[in-house]
Design a protein around this motif. Structure first.
Motif, PDB file in Angstrom:
ATOM      1  N   ARG A 165     -33.282  -1.452  76.852  1.00 30.29           N
ATOM      2  CA  ARG A 165     -32.654  -2.206  75.770  1.00 30.29           C
ATOM      3  C   ARG A 165     -31.735  -1.267  75.000  1.00 30.29           C
ATOM      4  N   VAL A 166     -30.759  -1.836  74.299  1.00 26.49           N
ATOM      5  CA  VAL A 166     -29.816  -1.032  73.523  1.00 26.49           C
ATOM      6  C   VAL A 166     -30.340  -0.830  72.109  1.00 26.49           C
ATOM      7  N   GLN A 167     -30.237   0.405  71.652  1.00 26.96           N
ATOM      8  CA  GLN A 167     -30.537   0.708  70.251  1.00 26.96           C
ATOM      9  C   GLN A 167     -29.229   1.008  69.532  1.00 26.96           C
ATOM     10  N   ALA A 168     -29.003   0.363  68.411  1.00 28.75           N
ATOM     11  CA  ALA A 168     -27.750   0.547  67.672  1.00 28.75           C
ATOM     12  C   ALA A 168     -27.631   1.972  67.149  1.00 28.75           C
ATOM     13  N   VAL A 169     -26.431   2.505  67.210  1.00 28.98           N
ATOM     14  CA  VAL A 169     -26.171   3.837  66.652  1.00 28.98           C
ATOM     15  C   VAL A 169     -26.189   3.775  65.129  1.00 28.98           C
ATOM     16  N   GLY A 170     -25.583   2.745  64.568  1.00 30.25           N
ATOM     17  CA  GLY A 170     -25.568   2.575  63.107  1.00 30.25           C
ATOM     18  C   GLY A 170     -26.584   1.544  62.657  1.00 30.25           C
ATOM     19  N   LYS A 171     -26.350   1.002  61.477  1.00 34.17           N
ATOM     20  CA  LYS A 171     -27.277   0.007  60.936  1.00 34.17           C
ATOM     21  C   LYS A 171     -27.162  -1.327  61.665  1.00 34.17           C
ATOM     22  N   GLN A 172     -25.980  -1.603  62.192  1.00 40.13           N
ATOM     23  CA  GLN A 172     -25.734  -2.867  62.868  1.00 40.13           C
ATOM     24  C   GLN A 172     -25.016  -2.617  64.181  1.00 40.13           C
ATOM     25  N   MET A 173     -25.272  -3.454  65.166  1.00 39.16           N
ATOM     26  CA  MET A 173     -24.610  -3.304  66.457  1.00 39.16           C
ATOM     27  C   MET A 173     -23.131  -3.668  66.350  1.00 39.16           C
ATOM     28  N   GLU A 177     -21.609  -2.517  71.522  1.00 36.49           N
ATOM     29  CA  GLU A 177     -23.045  -2.376  71.771  1.00 36.49           C
ATOM     30  C   GLU A 177     -23.670  -3.707  72.171  1.00 36.49           C
ATOM     31  N   VAL A 178     -23.185  -4.789  71.596  1.00 38.86           N
ATOM     32  CA  VAL A 178     -23.690  -6.111  71.980  1.00 38.86           C
ATOM     33  C   VAL A 178     -23.313  -6.415  73.430  1.00 38.86           C
ATOM     34  N   LEU A 179     -22.095  -6.079  73.816  1.00 35.11           N
ATOM     35  CA  LEU A 179     -21.681  -6.266  75.204  1.00 35.11           C
ATOM     36  C   LEU A 179     -22.584  -5.464  76.138  1.00 35.11           C
ATOM     37  N   ALA A 180     -22.908  -4.230  75.739  1.00 39.81           N
ATOM     38  CA  ALA A 180     -23.823  -3.401  76.541  1.00 39.81           C
ATOM     39  C   ALA A 180     -25.204  -4.037  76.605  1.00 39.81           C
ATOM     40  N   ALA A 181     -25.651  -4.615  75.488  1.00 42.38           N
ATOM     41  CA  ALA A 181     -26.962  -5.272  75.454  1.00 42.38           C
ATOM     42  C   ALA A 181     -26.984  -6.492  76.377  1.00 42.38           C
ATOM     43  N   PHE A 182     -25.890  -7.265  76.387  1.00 39.54           N
ATOM     44  CA  PHE A 182     -25.788  -8.397  77.304  1.00 39.54           C
ATOM     45  C   PHE A 182     -25.912  -7.916  78.756  1.00 39.54           C
ATOM     46  N   ARG A 183     -25.192  -6.842  79.065  1.00 40.14           N
ATOM     47  CA  ARG A 183     -25.217  -6.314  80.430  1.00 40.14           C
ATOM     48  C   ARG A 183     -26.609  -5.848  80.822  1.00 40.14           C
ATOM     49  N   LEU A 184     -27.312  -5.203  79.899  1.00 38.14           N
ATOM     50  CA  LEU A 184     -28.653  -4.712  80.208  1.00 38.14           C
ATOM     51  C   LEU A 184     -29.633  -5.862  80.410  1.00 38.14           C
ATOM     52  N   THR A 185     -29.481  -6.934  79.641  1.00 36.53           N
ATOM     53  CA  THR A 185     -30.342  -8.098  79.841  1.00 36.53           C
ATOM     54  C   THR A 185     -30.168  -8.653  81.244  1.00 36.53           C
ATOM     55  N   ILE A 186     -28.920  -8.788  81.664  1.00 35.44           N
ATOM     56  CA  ILE A 186     -28.644  -9.292  83.018  1.00 35.44           C
ATOM     57  C   ILE A 186     -29.167  -8.308  84.059  1.00 35.44           C
ATOM     58  N   ARG A 187     -29.007  -7.010  83.779  1.00 31.62           N
ATOM     59  CA  ARG A 187     -29.495  -5.996  84.725  1.00 31.62           C
ATOM     60  C   ARG A 187     -31.021  -6.053  84.850  1.00 31.62           C
ATOM     61  N   ASN A 188     -31.718  -6.230  83.735  1.00 38.12           N
ATOM     62  CA  ASN A 188     -33.181  -6.308  83.784  1.00 38.12           C
ATOM     63  C   ASN A 188     -33.640  -7.464  84.670  1.00 38.12           C
ATOM     64  N   ILE A 189     -32.904  -8.573  84.605  1.00 31.89           N
ATOM     65  CA  ILE A 189     -33.224  -9.707  85.471  1.00 31.89           C
ATOM     66  C   ILE A 189     -32.963  -9.347  86.931  1.00 31.89           C
ATOM     67  N   GLU A 190     -31.847  -8.676  87.184  1.00 32.71           N
ATOM     68  CA  GLU A 190     -31.490  -8.321  88.554  1.00 32.71           C
ATOM     69  C   GLU A 190     -32.490  -7.367  89.186  1.00 32.71           C
ATOM     70  N   ILE A 191     -32.889  -6.316  88.453  1.00 33.15           N
ATOM     71  CA  ILE A 191     -33.776  -5.314  89.050  1.00 33.15           C
ATOM     72  C   ILE A 191     -35.202  -5.829  89.207  1.00 33.15           C
ATOM     73  N   SER A 192     -35.653  -6.667  88.279  1.00 36.44           N
ATOM     74  CA  SER A 192     -36.997  -7.223  88.427  1.00 36.44           C
ATOM     75  C   SER A 192     -37.038  -8.226  89.576  1.00 36.44           C
ATOM     76  N   SER A 193     -35.966  -9.006  89.734  1.00 34.21           N
ATOM     77  CA  SER A 193     -35.932  -9.995  90.816  1.00 34.21           C
ATOM     78  C   SER A 193     -35.848  -9.313  92.178  1.00 34.21           C
ATOM     79  N   SER A 194     -35.001  -8.292  92.314  1.00 32.47           N
ATOM     80  CA  SER A 194     -34.890  -7.612  93.606  1.00 32.47           C
ATOM     81  C   SER A 194     -36.182  -6.872  93.947  1.00 32.47           C
ATOM     82  N   THR A 195     -36.849  -6.307  92.935  1.00 33.11           N
ATOM     83  CA  THR A 195     -38.137  -5.656  93.169  1.00 33.11           C
ATOM     84  C   THR A 195     -39.160  -6.666  93.670  1.00 33.11           C
ATOM     85  N   HIS A 196     -39.135  -7.859  93.104  1.00 30.15           N
ATOM     86  CA  HIS A 196     -40.076  -8.900  93.529  1.00 30.15           C
ATOM     87  C   HIS A 196     -39.733  -9.436  94.912  1.00 30.15           C
TER      88      HIS A 196
END
Length: 467
Positions: A165-173, A177-196
């Motif tokens: 997950r993304v942690q904000a560098v400052g007080k707010q994303m 950083e939000v775009l990176a967080a979106f990408r990581l969410t999709i990536r988490n789905i991809e890697i868990s699905s391929s592992t399964h």
């Protein structure tokens, strides 16, 4: 819908085919991700962090964020943390390490800033059975190490990754950083699905990944890792995690992703436009690695066919994504012409409005796993849509510039060839190389090991198993 297609149905068929294809496979990934289960903690673990884990951190510019990250690693009680940096940075990093834990954190140096050289130097100085590579800003939950070590109870597993997950560098994303967080969410789905689905993964992310030391101390691996060339002449520095993942596949080891809150790391991303330079570097690494996996090494086809499919899909993804706006442009152009001249009766603004509504609805649906926990981020969906088209163009640019191997976001990264040459001429490093070979020859921790010469067969060693 009949009104929209009343002009000429065939012009909408490409929309339907591409949309059906894309969202069918997304649904399959989503269902597989829901069905995925992480490896549970064993009652009597074989590996204990305080005895069996060394954390290796290659860095050149760690700052105050390192303290928070290091404290989170130490909660898991690893035996040792090794920081590898270039010689001119040893002083500042030694002070930083001493301020956290002078007993369990060592600082070692290499002649030049070069990530692969730094990682290999750390490997040669490791004495534990498990190595965990971590970025200097990766923050771990307290339970990460036990959950990662649980995967190694299966003696066929050579490498283990985690979700992120993304942690904000400052007080707010920021929007980046939000775009990176979106990408990581999709990536988490991809890697868990391929592992399964087939047990494979495109990449064990270098932000945090664990490996058996016996694999990495192999002199063949160490040489290949630090003498990795694209097209035989462009030496690679980044893309280390891709190399490691391919090595697991080509040498018969399996991998696993612990995709759960207990093993989910927090990591910072570039909070400004430099995030795009990060993405460009990652994209080039992905192109280079996937081309090798699919067409040069080819082990991925038999070891993990679903992962091979996802790699092929990524080759064509930027082109299929760009077909959409091209077709919309054709329909809009036709809508500006009179019907008697072969034009469409639909007003051009109707076509554009319908397309924007469709994009907003489908992209929001795709991001629901993220928006469920961060509903306020829905305002960034338009930015994500624009970024998607920019990313498609970037992927095309990246494949045309694969010869560019620079880091892109960090100043001071040395020339890979110069760094490798300097390390090869270092007598102490040669001694460590010899020690690594002895370690690989004498290790008897595993009851069996995959044979190293590009095969999936398992062979029994002559040495006995001891615990």
């Amino acid at each position: 819908m009949l009104y929209l297609t009343s002009d000429k149905f065939s012009v909408f068929i490409p929309f339907g085919v591409i949309g059906f294809y894309r969202y069918l496979w997304y649904l399959i990934r989503l269902l597989a991700s829901f069905a995925y289960r992480p490896v549970p903690l064993p009652e009597n673990p074989t590996y204990i962090a305080s005895e069996d884990v060394t954390i290796i951190v290659p860095t050149i510019d760690a700052g105050e964020e390192f303290k928070e990250a290091a404290h989170s690693w130490l909660v898991g009680k690893p035996k040792e943390i090794i920081i590898i940096t270039e010689e001119k940075m040893k002083g500042p990093l030694q002070e930083l390490a001493d301020s956290v834990d002078p007993e369990r954190i060592r600082v070692l140096t290499v002649p030049y800033a070069n990530k692969r050289l730094q990682m290999s130097h750390g490997i040669k100085n490791t004495t534990t059975d498990i190595i965990v590579f971590a970025d200097d800003d990766a923050i771990w939950p307290p339970s990460l190490l036990p959950y990662v070590l649980a995967c190694f109870e299966d003696q066929r597993v050579g490498g283990v990754g985690t979700s992120q997950r993304v942690q904000a560098v400052g007080k707010q994303m920021t929007v980046w950083e939000v775009l990176a967080a979106f990408r990581l969410t999709i990536r988490n789905i991809e890697i868990s699905s391929s592992t399964h689905i087939d047990g494979g993964v495109c990449c064990l992310s270098g932000r945090t990944a664990a490996y058996r030391t016996i694999i990495l101390k192999d002199p063949e691996f160490l040489h290949g890792f630090t003498h990795d060339y694209w097209l035989g002449k462009y030496q690679l520095n980044s893309g280390d995690d891709k190399f490691l993942t391919r090595w697991m596949v080509s040498h018969g080891w399996t991998t696993y992703i612990q995709c759960c809150k207990e093993a989910e790391i927090l990591s910072t991303m570039k909070p400004n436009w430099r995030f795009l330079k990060q993405v460009l570097r990652w994209t080039r690494n992905t192109w280079r690695s996937d081309i090798r996996s699919l067409f040069t090494e080819r082990h991925i086809w038999t070891a993990h066919p679903y992962v091979a499919y996802t790699m092929v899909d990524k080759l064509f993804n930027p082109f299929t994504l760009l077909v959409g706006p091209c077709l919309v442009a054709v329909v809009v152009y036709k809508s500006t012409k009179p019907v008697e001249d072969g034009g469409y009766h639909l007003p051009w603004w109707n076509v554009i409005l319908c397309y924007l509504v469709w994009l907003s609805a489908t992209r929001t649906l795709k991001l629901l796993p993220h928006l469920w926990y961060q509903p306020s981020h829905i305002i960034y969906v338009p930015a994500f849509i624009l970024f998607g088209y920019y990313f498609a163009l970037m992927k095309i640019y990246a494949v045309l510039t694969l010869h560019e191997t620079g880091w892109g976001t960090r100043a001071g990264i040395g020339d890979p060839a110069a760094a490798t040459a300097a390390a090869s001429s270092n007598p102490s490093d040669e001694k460590l190389h010899g020690d690594a070979q002895k370690y690989a020859e004498s290790s008897a921790r595993l009851p069996f090991q995959p044979t190293p010469h590009y095969t999936r067969q398992i062979s029994m060693p002559d040495v006995g198993y001891s615990q």
